[in-house]
Scaffold this motif. Structure first.
Motif, PDB file in Angstrom:
ATOM      1  N   GLU A 197       0.819  -1.219   0.000  1.00 47.80           N
ATOM      2  CA  GLU A 197       0.000   0.000   0.000  1.00 47.80           C
ATOM      3  C   GLU A 197       0.851   1.266   0.000  1.00 47.80           C
ATOM      4  OE1 GLU A 197      -4.144  -0.842   2.128  1.00 47.80           O
ATOM      5  OE2 GLU A 197      -2.446  -1.428   3.380  1.00 47.80           O
ATOM      6  N   GLU A 198       1.953   1.257   0.734  1.00 50.10           N
ATOM      7  CA  GLU A 198       2.799   2.449   0.785  1.00 50.10           C
ATOM      8  C   GLU A 198       3.416   2.730  -0.580  1.00 50.10           C
ATOM      9  OE1 GLU A 198       6.766   4.139   3.138  1.00 50.10           O
ATOM     10  OE2 GLU A 198       5.673   2.405   3.920  1.00 50.10           O
ATOM     11  N   GLU A 199       3.929   1.667  -1.223  1.00 47.75           N
ATOM     12  CA  GLU A 199       4.546   1.827  -2.537  1.00 47.75           C
ATOM     13  C   GLU A 199       3.530   2.258  -3.581  1.00 47.75           C
ATOM     14  OE1 GLU A 199       4.916  -0.642  -0.502  1.00 47.75           O
ATOM     15  OE2 GLU A 199       7.043  -1.136  -0.255  1.00 47.75           O
ATOM     16  N   VAL A 200       2.336   1.674  -3.517  1.00 49.11           N
ATOM     17  CA  VAL A 200       1.291   2.033  -4.474  1.00 49.11           C
ATOM     18  C   VAL A 200       0.845   3.471  -4.262  1.00 49.11           C
ATOM     19  CG1 VAL A 200      -1.085   1.552  -5.187  1.00 49.11           C
ATOM     20  CG2 VAL A 200       0.507  -0.341  -4.810  1.00 49.11           C
ATOM     21  N   GLY A 201       0.710   3.882  -3.000  1.00 46.07           N
ATOM     22  CA  GLY A 201       0.311   5.255  -2.721  1.00 46.07           C
ATOM     23  C   GLY A 201       1.301   6.261  -3.261  1.00 46.07           C
ATOM     24  N   LEU A 203       2.891   6.096  -5.954  1.00 40.47           N
ATOM     25  CA  LEU A 203       2.831   6.183  -7.415  1.00 40.47           C
ATOM     26  C   LEU A 203       1.869   7.254  -7.913  1.00 40.47           C
ATOM     27  CD1 LEU A 203       2.781   2.386  -8.395  1.00 40.47           C
ATOM     28  CD2 LEU A 203       4.705   3.983  -8.570  1.00 40.47           C
ATOM     29  N   GLY A 204       0.931   7.647  -7.063  1.00 40.68           N
ATOM     30  CA  GLY A 204      -0.049   8.640  -7.496  1.00 40.68           C
ATOM     31  C   GLY A 204      -0.897   8.097  -8.630  1.00 40.68           C
ATOM     32  N   ALA A 205      -1.137   8.924  -9.630  1.00 40.60           N
ATOM     33  CA  ALA A 205      -1.987   8.538 -10.760  1.00 40.60           C
ATOM     34  C   ALA A 205      -1.401   7.372 -11.548  1.00 40.60           C
ATOM     35  CB  ALA A 205      -2.203   9.728 -11.679  1.00 40.60           C
ATOM     36  N   ALA A 206      -0.074   7.215 -11.501  1.00 41.42           N
ATOM     37  CA  ALA A 206       0.575   6.138 -12.257  1.00 41.42           C
ATOM     38  C   ALA A 206       0.164   4.762 -11.761  1.00 41.42           C
ATOM     39  CB  ALA A 206       2.090   6.282 -12.181  1.00 41.42           C
ATOM     40  N   ALA A 207      -0.375   4.681 -10.541  1.00 39.54           N
ATOM     41  CA  ALA A 207      -0.795   3.391  -9.998  1.00 39.54           C
ATOM     42  C   ALA A 207      -1.923   2.765 -10.802  1.00 39.54           C
ATOM     43  CB  ALA A 207      -1.229   3.553  -8.544  1.00 39.54           C
ATOM     44  N   GLY A 208      -2.632   3.580 -11.546  1.00 39.72           N
ATOM     45  CA  GLY A 208      -3.749   3.063 -12.346  1.00 39.72           C
ATOM     46  C   GLY A 208      -3.338   2.510 -13.685  1.00 39.72           C
ATOM     47  N   GLN A 209      -2.072   2.633 -14.045  1.00 39.69           N
ATOM     48  CA  GLN A 209      -1.625   2.210 -15.375  1.00 39.69           C
ATOM     49  C   GLN A 209      -0.282   1.482 -15.268  1.00 39.69           C
ATOM     50  OE1 GLN A 209      -3.127   2.718 -18.525  1.00 39.69           O
ATOM     51  NE2 GLN A 209      -4.937   3.321 -17.355  1.00 39.69           N
ATOM     52  N   VAL A 210      -0.268   0.349 -14.601  1.00 37.93           N
ATOM     53  CA  VAL A 210       0.970  -0.399 -14.408  1.00 37.93           C
ATOM     54  C   VAL A 210       0.988  -1.598 -15.365  1.00 37.93           C
ATOM     55  CG1 VAL A 210       2.342  -1.757 -12.786  1.00 37.93           C
ATOM     56  CG2 VAL A 210       1.135   0.294 -11.997  1.00 37.93           C
ATOM     57  N   PRO A 211       1.958  -1.656 -16.257  1.00 43.25           N
ATOM     58  CA  PRO A 211       2.015  -2.757 -17.217  1.00 43.25           C
ATOM     59  C   PRO A 211       2.447  -4.072 -16.567  1.00 43.25           C
ATOM     60  CG  PRO A 211       3.906  -1.321 -17.505  1.00 43.25           C
ATOM     61  CD  PRO A 211       3.023  -0.655 -16.492  1.00 43.25           C
ATOM     62  N   PHE A 212       1.916  -5.167 -17.098  1.00 44.47           N
ATOM     63  CA  PHE A 212       2.303  -6.472 -16.580  1.00 44.47           C
ATOM     64  C   PHE A 212       2.506  -7.454 -17.725  1.00 44.47           C
ATOM     65  CE2 PHE A 212      -2.184  -7.407 -17.197  1.00 44.47           C
ATOM     66  CZ  PHE A 212      -2.185  -8.757 -17.558  1.00 44.47           C
ATOM     67  N   THR A 213       3.255  -8.494 -17.434  1.00 42.48           N
ATOM     68  CA  THR A 213       3.425  -9.628 -18.336  1.00 42.48           C
ATOM     69  C   THR A 213       3.249 -10.896 -17.514  1.00 42.48           C
ATOM     70  OG1 THR A 213       5.012  -8.441 -19.718  1.00 42.48           O
ATOM     71  CG2 THR A 213       4.971 -10.833 -19.920  1.00 42.48           C
ATOM     72  N   ALA A 214       2.498 -11.846 -18.046  1.00 39.00           N
ATOM     73  CA  ALA A 214       2.298 -13.129 -17.366  1.00 39.00           C
ATOM     74  C   ALA A 214       2.583 -14.256 -18.348  1.00 39.00           C
ATOM     75  CB  ALA A 214       0.876 -13.238 -16.824  1.00 39.00           C
ATOM     76  N   THR A 224       4.790 -17.219 -14.323  1.00 41.14           N
ATOM     77  CA  THR A 224       5.304 -15.950 -13.819  1.00 41.14           C
ATOM     78  C   THR A 224       4.284 -14.831 -14.003  1.00 41.14           C
ATOM     79  OG1 THR A 224       6.347 -15.313 -15.918  1.00 41.14           O
ATOM     80  CG2 THR A 224       7.697 -16.554 -14.349  1.00 41.14           C
ATOM     81  N   LEU A 225       4.342 -13.880 -13.118  1.00 40.51           N
ATOM     82  CA  LEU A 225       3.603 -12.627 -13.237  1.00 40.51           C
ATOM     83  C   LEU A 225       4.578 -11.518 -12.877  1.00 40.51           C
ATOM     84  CD1 LEU A 225       0.989 -10.922 -13.533  1.00 40.51           C
ATOM     85  CD2 LEU A 225       0.646 -11.255 -11.066  1.00 40.51           C
ATOM     86  N   THR A 226       4.769 -10.571 -13.774  1.00 40.11           N
ATOM     87  CA  THR A 226       5.733  -9.493 -13.571  1.00 40.11           C
ATOM     88  C   THR A 226       5.056  -8.146 -13.760  1.00 40.11           C
ATOM     89  OG1 THR A 226       7.476 -10.913 -14.485  1.00 40.11           O
ATOM     90  CG2 THR A 226       7.963  -8.565 -14.270  1.00 40.11           C
ATOM     91  N   LEU A 227       5.171  -7.293 -12.762  1.00 45.86           N
ATOM     92  CA  LEU A 227       4.674  -5.922 -12.855  1.00 45.86           C
ATOM     93  C   LEU A 227       5.858  -4.982 -12.985  1.00 45.86           C
ATOM     94  CD1 LEU A 227       1.980  -5.744 -10.008  1.00 45.86           C
ATOM     95  CD2 LEU A 227       1.620  -6.259 -12.405  1.00 45.86           C
ATOM     96  N   ALA A 228       5.812  -4.079 -13.940  1.00 42.74           N
ATOM     97  CA  ALA A 228       6.865  -3.081 -14.124  1.00 42.74           C
ATOM     98  C   ALA A 228       6.426  -1.803 -13.421  1.00 42.74           C
ATOM     99  CB  ALA A 228       7.112  -2.825 -15.601  1.00 42.74           C
ATOM    100  N   ILE A 229       6.801  -1.658 -12.154  1.00 40.26           N
ATOM    101  CA  ILE A 229       6.399  -0.507 -11.357  1.00 40.26           C
ATOM    102  C   ILE A 229       7.228   0.704 -11.784  1.00 40.26           C
ATOM    103  CG2 ILE A 229       6.011   0.381  -9.052  1.00 40.26           C
ATOM    104  CD1 ILE A 229       4.468  -2.175  -9.624  1.00 40.26           C
ATOM    105  N   PRO A 230       6.603   1.793 -12.198  1.00 42.21           N
ATOM    106  CA  PRO A 230       7.372   2.952 -12.690  1.00 42.21           C
ATOM    107  C   PRO A 230       8.015   3.738 -11.562  1.00 42.21           C
ATOM    108  CG  PRO A 230       5.031   3.467 -12.658  1.00 42.21           C
ATOM    109  CD  PRO A 230       5.143   2.006 -12.296  1.00 42.21           C
ATOM    110  N   ALA A 231       8.991   4.558 -11.918  1.00 41.40           N
ATOM    111  CA  ALA A 231       9.609   5.458 -10.941  1.00 41.40           C
ATOM    112  C   ALA A 231       8.585   6.502 -10.507  1.00 41.40           C
ATOM    113  CB  ALA A 231      10.824   6.134 -11.563  1.00 41.40           C
ATOM    114  N   ALA A 232       8.697   6.931  -9.262  1.00 42.29           N
ATOM    115  CA  ALA A 232       7.774   7.949  -8.740  1.00 42.29           C
ATOM    116  C   ALA A 232       8.511   8.802  -7.726  1.00 42.29           C
ATOM    117  CB  ALA A 232       6.551   7.293  -8.105  1.00 42.29           C
ATOM    118  N   GLY A 233       8.586  10.108  -7.968  1.00 41.98           N
ATOM    119  CA  GLY A 233       9.301  10.995  -7.054  1.00 41.98           C
ATOM    120  C   GLY A 233      10.753  10.588  -6.943  1.00 41.98           C
ATOM    121  N   LYS A 234      11.208  10.329  -5.715  1.00 42.34           N
ATOM    122  CA  LYS A 234      12.587   9.905  -5.496  1.00 42.34           C
ATOM    123  C   LYS A 234      12.757   8.394  -5.597  1.00 42.34           C
ATOM    124  CE  LYS A 234      13.707  13.809  -2.453  1.00 42.34           C
ATOM    125  NZ  LYS A 234      14.214  14.205  -1.110  1.00 42.34           N
TER     126      LYS A 234
END
Length: 274
Positions: A197-201, A203-214, A224-234
């Motif tokens: 939850e902390e990491e997702v929070g 991300l801001g708006a980017a949390a709604g558009q996270v690409p995945f590959t399974a 496998t399930l892989t989520l490519a979490i984008p950079a956010a802030g620092k």
């Protein structure tokens, strides 16, 4: 750095981190994609399953036999064996202390309601003040744990929480019979809890558009399930990975006996309870 003393605070922080990692891994397991134990549509598949439904059907539900699990998030790695038939888990996480350089490797074994712990410290040359623990499975009494709810329990086969994450997908495309890609909205359902939850929070708006590959194996089970979490802030970009393997061929789990196990000593509870 040599002859260090006063490691109690460091060990407590490390143990808290590792227990949190393993507890989070088993937080949502055993539920259906909507957290109810059934499929989100009431268990009635479409006449022609969509790619999303096919992918959800590949998530382990406990009928596949024992299998191996590997998980990775923003700060930790975890691995082990899941044995649905025995309602058992053997999960291990490791953490390297950034200040003192030693590594704590913590394993939990769950067999139905029973719980064992094994801890190993490495890279401790020149250090003192670390707890002295037996090199065997130590059975824990949950009633003696200050935060017993954080201790691992068997809640189902999907210990990597792939189901809740896939259920939050807003698009799923089948590239071939085994590879799927799409986008997940981590603010939907239980996906945020599954990833953090902390990491997702953050991300801001980017949390709604996270690409995945399974990837689904030839046996029809999720590999496998892989989520490519984008950079956010620092925070840098990172990968959330769930890997399931060796369905039906991984070693079955059993209650440790004889010289392989003992009752947990007081020092183990002191370490866990902080």
């Amino acid at each position: 750095m040599t002859n260090g003393t006063g490691r109690t605070g460091t060990i407590r922080r490390t143990v808290s981190t590792l227990v949190g990692v393993i507890a989070a891994t088993t937080l949502l397991a055993g539920c259906g994609p909507d957290g109810s134990g059934t499929a989100a549509d009431g268990g009635r598949p479409s006449p022609t399953p969509t790619p999303k439904e096919k992918l959800l059907a590949a998530v382990p539900d406990g009928t596949e036999g024992a299998f191996r699990f590997t998980g990775k998030d923003s700060s930790s790695d975890i691995s082990g064996v899941v044995d649905p038939g025995a309602k058992g888990l053997d999960l291990t996480a490791a953490y390297k202390d950034p200040e003192h350089g030693f590594t704590t490797r913590m394993s939990f074994l769950v067999m139905q309601e029973r719980l064992w712990l094994k801890v190993k410290f490495t890279g401790t040359e020149g250090l003192t003040g670390l707890p002295k623990l037996p090199n065997r499975w130590m059975e824990l009494d949950r009633t003696k744990l200050t935060d017993g709810e954080s201790a691992p329990t068997y809640e189902g086969a999907d210990v990597g929480n792939a189901g809740p994450i896939i259920e939050a997908a807003t698009s799923v495309e089948a590239k071939d019979g085994q590879t799927y890609t799409g986008v997940v909205d981590l603010t939907k359902g239980e996906a945020g809890k599954a990833v953090g939850e902390e990491e997702v929070g953050a991300l801001g708006a980017a949390a709604g558009q996270v690409p995945f590959t399974a990837v689904v194996g030839a046996d029809g089970n999720l590999a496998t399930l892989t989520l490519a979490i984008p950079a956010a802030g620092k925070a840098k970009a990172w990968t959330y990975l769930v890997k399931y393997a060796d369905y039906g061929s991984a070693p079955k789990l059993a209650v440790p006996t004889g010289s392989a196990a003992q009752k947990a000593p007081k020092v183990a509870y002191d370490m866990l309870n902080g």
